[in-house]
Design an enzyme around this catalytic site. Structure first.
Site, short mmCIF file in Angstrom:
data_model
loop_
_atom_site.label_atom_id
_atom_site.label_comp_id
_atom_site.label_asym_id
_atom_site.label_seq_id
_atom_site.Cartn_x
_atom_site.Cartn_y
_atom_site.Cartn_z
N ASN A 40 0.84 -1.19 0.00
CA ASN A 40 0.00 0.00 0.00
C ASN A 40 0.87 1.25 0.00
O ASN A 40 1.95 1.28 0.59
CB ASN A 40 -1.03 0.00 1.14
N GLU A 42 0.33 5.30 0.61
CA GLU A 42 -0.63 6.30 1.08
C GLU A 42 -0.27 7.70 0.61
O GLU A 42 0.89 8.03 0.40
CB GLU A 42 -0.74 6.23 2.61
N CYS A 51 -4.18 0.62 -2.45
CA CYS A 51 -3.99 -0.62 -1.70
C CYS A 51 -2.93 -1.51 -2.35
O CYS A 51 -2.71 -1.46 -3.58
CB CYS A 51 -5.28 -1.42 -1.65
N GLU A 53 -3.08 -4.65 -3.06
CA GLU A 53 -3.60 -5.58 -4.08
C GLU A 53 -3.68 -4.91 -5.45
O GLU A 53 -3.36 -5.51 -6.47
CB GLU A 53 -5.00 -6.07 -3.70
N CYS A 84 -10.26 -4.90 0.04
CA CYS A 84 -11.40 -3.97 0.15
C CYS A 84 -12.29 -4.10 -1.09
O CYS A 84 -11.94 -4.78 -2.06
CB CYS A 84 -10.89 -2.54 0.31
N CYS A 87 -10.67 -3.13 -4.44
CA CYS A 87 -9.71 -4.14 -4.89
C CYS A 87 -10.42 -5.38 -5.42
O CYS A 87 -9.98 -6.00 -6.39
CB CYS A 87 -8.75 -4.52 -3.77
N1 THU Z 1 -5.16 -1.59 2.64
C1 THU Z 1 -4.58 -2.40 1.70
O1 THU Z 1 -3.53 -2.06 1.13
N2 THU Z 1 -5.19 -3.56 1.40
C2 THU Z 1 -6.26 -4.07 2.06
O2 THU Z 1 -6.68 -5.18 1.78
C3 THU Z 1 -6.92 -3.27 3.11
C4 THU Z 1 -6.43 -1.90 3.27
C5 THU Z 1 -4.46 -0.36 3.01
C6 THU Z 1 -5.05 0.93 2.54
C7 THU Z 1 -4.51 1.91 3.57
O3 THU Z 1 -3.21 2.31 3.17
C8 THU Z 1 -4.38 1.08 4.83
O4 THU Z 1 -4.41 -0.27 4.43
C9 THU Z 1 -5.47 1.34 5.85
O5 THU Z 1 -6.72 1.21 5.28
#
Ligand code: THU
Length: 128
Positions: A40, A42, A51, A53, A84, A87
């Site tokens: 991920n 941000e 994310c 994925e 999520c 994704c």
């Molecule tokens: N996140 C992911 O990268 N994948 C997931 O399956 C769930 C959430 C990340 C997005 C964000 O950077 C952090 O987790 C908190 O939501």
């Protein structure tokens, strides 16, 4: 499978998550054995965060991957972290009904099909 999980755990260590502090890694396996990883990333805008994925799926597209078998997702949560909704949609369209392998840092592991998590998808079929 062990190689894929290891790749997801390694990718997790490269996550850029200064706002949530929640590090996620993903590793997507091609039919030919190639592995595409993502973590991920941000943004200070929050909404532009991507994310792990989707990073893995987009990276796979950019590098020529097209036929996928499974994706491993690694996070540090007791209840295993599933992809999520955004994704799930993207994985469905780019990867099809792949296996989703969820793991955490304690070694817990669970495998399911994407169609179980995302049973009634909207996709290109509706646009014919
Ligand atoms: N996140 C992911 O990268 N994948 C997931 O399956 C769930 C959430 C990340 C997005 C964000 O950077 C952090 O987790 C908190 O939501």
């Amino acid at each position: 499978m062990e190689r894929l999980i290891e790749a997801a755990l390694e990718a997790r260590a490269r996550a850029r998550a200064p706002f949530s502090g929640f590090l996620v890694g993903a590793a997507l396996e091609e039919e030919d054995g190639r592995i595409f990883t993502g973590c991920n990333v941000e943004s200070a805008s929050y909404g532009l965060t991507m994310c792990a994925e989707r990073v893995a799926a987009f990276r796979a597209m950019a590098e020529g991957g097209r036929r996928f078998v499974r994706i491993a997702v690694a996070a540090d949560s007791e209840a295993l972290t599933p992809p999520c909704g955004a994704c799930r949609q993207v994985l469905w369209e780019l990867c099809g009904d792949v296996e989703i392998v969820l793991v955490n840092l304690q070694g817990a592991q669970e495998t399911m099909r994407l169609s179980t998590l995302f049973p009634r998808p909207f996709d290109a079929k509706f646009l014919d």
